[in-house]
Scaffold this motif. Structure first.
Motif, PDB file in Angstrom:
ATOM      1  N   VAL A  59       0.854  -1.640  -0.386  1.00  0.00           N
ATOM      2  CA  VAL A  59       0.119  -0.230  -0.002  1.00  0.00           C
ATOM      3  C   VAL A  59       0.912   1.549  -0.242  1.00  0.00           C
ATOM      4  O   VAL A  59       0.684   2.465  -0.908  1.00  0.00           O
ATOM      5  N   GLN A  62       2.250   1.839  -3.138  1.00  0.00           N
ATOM      6  CA  GLN A  62       0.803   2.440  -4.096  1.00  0.00           C
ATOM      7  C   GLN A  62       0.958   3.533  -3.660  1.00  0.00           C
ATOM      8  O   GLN A  62       0.498   4.599  -4.367  1.00  0.00           O
ATOM      9  N   PHE A  66       1.151   7.006  -6.563  1.00  0.00           N
ATOM     10  CA  PHE A  66       0.132   7.585  -7.393  1.00  0.00           C
ATOM     11  C   PHE A  66      -0.403   9.170  -6.725  1.00  0.00           C
ATOM     12  O   PHE A  66      -0.895   9.526  -6.741  1.00  0.00           O
TER      13      PHE A  66
END
Length: 157
Positions: A59, A62, A66
């Motif tokens: 996570v 990610q 992003f």
């Protein structure tokens, strides 16, 4: 029966005495206590942040890819760098070990977060910056590894 009424002058003197008492008390507070509290408080912020990143590394990767986009850095490298800086900086501050260096490093983290990630969170970042600047400018204090090392060096070994 006589009633005592406070006159403006006696009330003012009472306020000044109260003020002087508070200032005297605050001045007697050792700076090292303030430095220790500052170190522990800001260390906890960065330690918890790093622990959250480590708890779910996929996570975290990610998020850096992003949401936490930092220019000129690969997102994976940015994630590792930020987590390493938070962990090591927090540990160094908690111990008071190279505290000025740790403060400088974490000020870089805060600046990066403020400029590239969450510019609207400036109040929180200003609070972190204030604590880090106190440590950077005044050092870790007497209750620290830095102080113990400094004393040993000055004593000649």
């Amino acid at each position: 029966m006589t009633t005592m009424r406070a006159t403006p002058i006696s009330f003012s003197r009472t306020i000044y005495r109260l003020h002087d008492t508070v200032v005297e008390w605050a001045t007697a507070l050792p700076l090292s206590i303030v430095q220790l509290a500052s170190r522990v408080a800001i260390a906890e912020v960065f330690w918890q942040s790093a622990q959250t990143k480590l708890a779910s590394w996929p996570v975290t990767l990610q998020l850096f890819a992003f949401e936490y986009r930092v220019p000129l850095l690969d997102s994976g490298l940015a994630a590792v760098t930020a987590t390493t800086a938070e962990l090591s900086g927090a540990a160094m501050l908690a111990l008071g070990l190279l505290a000025r260096l740790a403060s400088l490093m974490l000020l870089g983290v805060v600046a990066t977060i403020q400029i590239f990630v969450y510019p609207d969170h400036w109040v929180e970042h200003l609070m972190w910056t204030s604590l880090l600047l106190l440590i950077l400018s005044r050092g870790a204090g007497v209750i620290s590894v830095d102080h113990l090392v400094s004393r040993r060096i000055r004593a000649g070994g």
